[in-house]
Design an enzyme around this catalytic site. Structure first.
Site, mmCIF file in Angstrom:
data_model
loop_
_atom_site.group_PDB
_atom_site.id
_atom_site.type_symbol
_atom_site.label_atom_id
_atom_site.label_comp_id
_atom_site.label_asym_id
_atom_site.label_seq_id
_atom_site.Cartn_x
_atom_site.Cartn_y
_atom_site.Cartn_z
ATOM 1 N N SER A 174 21.502 -12.286 -17.093
ATOM 2 C CA SER A 174 20.145 -12.078 -16.581
ATOM 3 C C SER A 174 19.035 -12.864 -17.262
ATOM 4 C CB SER A 174 20.023 -10.514 -16.783
ATOM 5 O OG SER A 174 18.524 -10.251 -16.738
ATOM 6 N N ASP A 229 26.951 -8.060 -21.355
ATOM 7 C CA ASP A 229 25.557 -8.586 -21.027
ATOM 8 C C ASP A 229 25.143 -9.752 -22.216
ATOM 9 O OD1 ASP A 229 22.951 -8.910 -20.120
ATOM 10 O OD2 ASP A 229 22.150 -6.984 -20.548
ATOM 11 N N PHE A 268 25.856 -17.642 -27.323
ATOM 12 C CA PHE A 268 26.428 -17.477 -26.137
ATOM 13 C C PHE A 268 26.905 -19.134 -26.035
ATOM 14 C CE2 PHE A 268 22.056 -16.724 -24.127
ATOM 15 C CZ PHE A 268 21.629 -18.105 -24.304
ATOM 16 N N HIS A 302 17.530 -20.254 -16.500
ATOM 17 C CA HIS A 302 16.272 -20.748 -16.323
ATOM 18 C C HIS A 302 15.761 -21.312 -17.687
ATOM 19 C CE1 HIS A 302 14.222 -16.726 -15.914
ATOM 20 N NE2 HIS A 302 13.941 -17.128 -17.097
ATOM 21 N N ASP A 360 23.821 -11.259 -28.271
ATOM 22 C CA ASP A 360 22.561 -11.947 -28.743
ATOM 23 C C ASP A 360 22.501 -12.567 -29.869
ATOM 24 O OD1 ASP A 360 19.657 -12.542 -28.539
ATOM 25 O OD2 ASP A 360 19.670 -11.682 -26.408
HETATM 26 C C1 LIG Z 1 14.607 -14.627 -21.412
HETATM 27 S S1 LIG Z 1 15.480 -13.446 -22.478
HETATM 28 C C2 LIG Z 1 16.403 -12.525 -21.370
HETATM 29 C C3 LIG Z 1 16.615 -11.276 -22.060
HETATM 30 C C4 LIG Z 1 17.690 -10.275 -21.273
HETATM 31 N N1 LIG Z 1 18.901 -10.853 -20.706
HETATM 32 C C5 LIG Z 1 16.811 -9.767 -20.088
HETATM 33 O O1 LIG Z 1 17.024 -10.220 -18.616
HETATM 34 O O2 LIG Z 1 15.725 -9.075 -20.525
HETATM 35 C C6 LIG Z 1 16.530 -14.825 -23.000
HETATM 36 C C7 LIG Z 1 17.474 -14.052 -24.154
HETATM 37 O O3 LIG Z 1 18.464 -15.187 -24.613
HETATM 38 C C8 LIG Z 1 18.741 -14.728 -25.919
HETATM 39 N N2 LIG Z 1 19.107 -16.129 -26.562
HETATM 40 C C9 LIG Z 1 18.539 -17.305 -26.796
HETATM 41 N N3 LIG Z 1 19.434 -18.007 -27.255
HETATM 42 C C10 LIG Z 1 20.749 -17.609 -27.334
HETATM 43 C C11 LIG Z 1 21.896 -17.970 -27.957
HETATM 44 N N4 LIG Z 1 22.455 -19.286 -28.378
HETATM 45 N N5 LIG Z 1 22.990 -16.962 -27.679
HETATM 46 C C12 LIG Z 1 22.635 -15.697 -27.523
HETATM 47 N N6 LIG Z 1 21.442 -15.419 -26.927
HETATM 48 C C13 LIG Z 1 20.517 -16.230 -26.895
HETATM 49 C C14 LIG Z 1 17.404 -14.465 -26.317
HETATM 50 O O4 LIG Z 1 17.310 -14.018 -27.705
HETATM 51 C C15 LIG Z 1 16.892 -13.794 -25.294
HETATM 52 O O5 LIG Z 1 17.180 -12.277 -25.750
#
Ligand SMILES: C[S@@+](CC[C@H](N)C(=O)[O-])C[C@H]1O[C@@H](n2cnc3c(N)ncnc32)[C@H](O)[C@@H]1O
Length: 464
Positions: free
Chosen positions: A363, A296, A349, A367, A321
């Site tokens: 997920s 994930d 990521f 966007h 994350d």
């Molecule tokens: C809108 S949330 C979505 C979380 C989860 N996938 C969900 O559907 O509930 C975006 C996620 O991307 C993570 N995120 C932001 N920048 C990131 C990065 N450079 N590497 C890994 N995760 C990141 C944030 O910490 C957050 O948990």
């Protein structure tokens, strides 16, 4: 010409009908009686005054209108009148002014009497209601205040005295009364007796138990308040195409969450609550039986992965994350009793991802990013998935089969916060193609979420 409200007027001929109608429409359906007399009962929805229903006695004195009639409220009455005259339609009553109310009655082509009125109060106070509904900030701020003060939860047990609400929330009783009085007018609270307030059906939607609803996003402190401020400063984003959040708070949204743990916790909680609504459907609608290992990517607080691991006991998971969120996810996975089948990897990521898994899930991720960055994330997934793995992208598409305002609202929000964008199903396929990913299947989950499964057509060469 713009219609701003519609109200059928229904004739009744039994003397006791208005009382019985009131009992049904007010007591059962929750309309407010705005006028009640011997000859008329006027009803309106307390949360949307455009939803109206009038009943008129036709047997007694003063019942000047007979038969079913529609009242249509328009913004520009004179233009509507001129057009009716131009079309040669039959006027049952000419344009008249009664106090501040201007109206005429026309017979429509089906023979129905249509009373056309100028939008109420448009010329009196506060500007045209249609415009006020679009521009007003007082009500959204009042709703945030009453939630933040905890008054919604304090009133959850039933009608509660103002003095108790004020004392237990630590609010000034006089000011709280003014706040609640406004919210009574908006249909959020009722005041069954003087200075006693009770939640309405709408007010109950603001309660904590409605996790995963709008309510999570309206805490006027913490991250939601920063998001609100970014939205108010959206003009910058529209001018430049850039996120305004960093301009307001000195660092990017994600950096801000990482720097201030409380903000990160707040965001993870609201995001997790919102994902929890769709997670069981994602766990059910895809064929996970052939999947051994799932990653994930940007998995947030673990809500989705927990659901997947619980629903499919053979599945092993990895969550990637940023460090603070990864720690929160680890704690949640332990609490959910699935940590023994799961690895949490703190990291980005934009860097190489753990390779060789069967499925890489994105997920609600793409966007949040512009095309260049979204492409980089997809590339990392494609590299890690290799020839055998698949990439599952899930999120609200721009062309979701829902009211348009639901998608355009999120589209503007992600622009102001992170210079992200919502994409149509076609946009997503085009973007994925740039890193050698081709769609294998696609489905709409829970009516709003597009789930697209990609396979690698050509594995991209690992980027630095
Ligand atoms: C809108 S949330 C979505 C979380 C989860 N996938 C969900 O559907 O509930 C975006 C996620 O991307 C993570 N995120 C932001 N920048 C990131 C990065 N450079 N590497 C890994 N995760 C990141 C944030 O910490 C957050 O948990």
């Amino acid at each position: 010409m713009t219609t701003t409200a519609l109200c059928p007027t229904i004739p009744v001929d039994r003397p006791d009908a208005l009382r019985q109608l009131r009992a049904f429409y007010v007591d059962v359906l929750g309309f407010t009686a705005t006028t009640q007399s011997e000859s008329v009962l006027r009803l309106a929805s307390p949360v949307d005054p455009r939803l109206r229903l009038d009943f008129q006695r036709v047997d007694g004195a003063g019942a000047e209108r007979k038969g079913f009639q529609l009242t249509v409220e328009v913004l520009d009455l004179d233009r509507a009148h001129a057009e009716v005259v131009r079309q040669g339609m039959r006027l049952a009553r000419p344009l008249v002014t009664e106090g501040v109310r201007r109206s005429f009655v026309v017979v429509d082509p089906a023979g129905l009497l249509v009373e056309v009125v100028a939008e109420d109060a448009a010329r009196v106070f506060g500007g045209a209601p249609a415009l006020r509904r679009l521009t007003d900030l007082v009500t959204p701020a009042a709703v945030r205040a009453v939630v933040r003060l905890g008054v919604v939860e304090l009133a959850a047990g039933g009608p509660t005295r103002l003095a108790d609400l004020a004392e237990r929330s630590g609010a000034d009783a006089g000011a709280l009364e003014r706040l609640l009085r406004h919210l009574v007018g908006c249909g959020v609270f009722a005041e069954p007796s003087p200075r006693v307030f009770a939640l309405t059906d709408v007010g109950r939607l603001l309660r904590d138990e409605h996790r995963g609803s709008r309510m999570d996003w309206i805490d006027p402190e913490g991250i939601s308040s920063r998001m609100d401020q970014a939205l108010l400063a959206m003009t910058h984003s529209i001018r430049t195409g850039e996120a305004v959040y960093p301009l307001l708070f000195g660092r990017s949204f994600w950096k801000d969450l990482a720097t201030e743990p409380d903000l990160g916790d707040g965001f993870n909680a609201v995001m997790g609550a919102s994902t929890s609504v769709v997670a069981p459907r994602l766990a059910a609608c895809h064929d996970w039986s052939q999947v051994g290992q799932v990653v994930d990517v940007g998995g947030g607080d673990g809500t989705l992965l927990i659901e997947l691991l619980r629903a499919h006991p053979h599945l092993l998971g990895t969550l990637v994350d940023l460090p603070h969120t990864a720690s929160a996810a680890r704690a949640n996975l332990v609490r959910a009793g699935v940590a023994d089948r799961c690895v949490v990897v703190p990291g980005s990521f934009f860097d190489p991802l753990p390779s060789g898994a069967d499925v890489y899930v994105l997920s609600n991720i793409l966007h949040d990013w512009d095309d260049l960055e979204a492409e980089r994330i997809l590339r990392r997934c494609a590299e890690a998935a290799g020839r055998r793995g698949r990439v599952l992208v899930s999120g609200l598409p721009l062309d979701a089969p829902v009211e348009r305002e639901l998608t355009t609202r999120l589209d503007l929000m992600v622009l102001a916060l992170f210079a992200g964008r919502l994409r149509s199903a076609e946009d997503l396929v085009r973007l994925a193609a740039t890193v050698g990913l081709a769609p294998a299947s696609t489905q709409v989950v829970a009516g709003v979420c597009l789930l697209t499964e990609f396979v690698t057509e050509s594995v991209p060469t690992a980027s630095a």
